[in-house]
Design a protein around this motif. Structure first.
Motif, PDB file in Angstrom:
ATOM      1  N   PRO A  58       4.032  10.097   2.805  1.00  0.00           N
ATOM      2  CA  PRO A  58       3.864   8.789   1.937  1.00  0.00           C
ATOM      3  C   PRO A  58       5.154   8.634   0.950  1.00  0.00           C
ATOM      4  N   SER A  95       4.819   4.131  -2.509  1.00  0.00           N
ATOM      5  CA  SER A  95       3.104   4.088  -2.060  1.00  0.00           C
ATOM      6  C   SER A  95       2.597   5.014  -2.907  1.00  0.00           C
ATOM      7  N   ILE A  96       3.068   6.034  -3.430  1.00  0.00           N
ATOM      8  CA  ILE A  96       2.242   6.900  -4.330  1.00  0.00           C
ATOM      9  C   ILE A  96       2.039   6.399  -5.700  1.00  0.00           C
ATOM     10  N   LEU A 148      -0.678   3.686  -5.731  1.00  0.00           N
ATOM     11  CA  LEU A 148      -1.683   4.133  -5.685  1.00  0.00           C
ATOM     12  C   LEU A 148      -2.296   4.683  -7.080  1.00  0.00           C
ATOM     13  N   ILE A 149      -1.356   5.378  -7.592  1.00  0.00           N
ATOM     14  CA  ILE A 149      -1.801   5.851  -8.914  1.00  0.00           C
ATOM     15  C   ILE A 149      -1.928   4.764  -9.829  1.00  0.00           C
ATOM     16  N   TYR A 179      -2.765   1.573  -9.264  1.00  0.00           N
ATOM     17  CA  TYR A 179      -3.916   1.127  -9.080  1.00  0.00           C
ATOM     18  C   TYR A 179      -5.199   1.784  -9.427  1.00  0.00           C
ATOM     19  N   TRP A 180      -5.197   3.143  -9.433  1.00  0.00           N
ATOM     20  CA  TRP A 180      -6.197   3.853  -9.875  1.00  0.00           C
ATOM     21  C   TRP A 180      -6.259   3.834 -11.726  1.00  0.00           C
TER      22      TRP A 180
END
Length: 82
Positions: A9, A13-14, A17-18, A20-21
């Motif tokens: 990734p 993208s990482i 994602l983080i 988003y979390w």
């Protein structure tokens, strides 16, 4: 993790994602699945105690850069005269 860098990734993208979390955790109620998974993981993560070594020379400690610099600038004196 794949050994091929092209299949890993990207940082974008990482990061997405983080982000988003974090957003899910901060904006959600107590019934949110993502938030509950993180809270549950925090309960089961191991607590790692720093190991204590009998030889403390291998433990990180602050160094005085100025002192080292001064020693390096001094001429070397050999105790073995030939």
């Amino acid at each position: 993790m794949d050994s091929n860098p092209k299949k890993r990734p990207t940082i974008r993208s990482i990061n997405g994602l983080i982000t988003y979390w974090i957003g899910e955790i901060e904006s959600s109620d107590d019934e949110d699945e993502v938030k509950n998974q993180f809270l549950e993981a925090d309960k089961i993560k191991p607590i790692i105690e720093p190991s204590k070594h009998s030889n403390h020379d291998y433990i990180s400690k602050p160094i005085d850069i100025q002192e080292i610099s001064n020693k390096l600038s001094e001429p070397y004196e050999s105790s073995n005269d030939l």
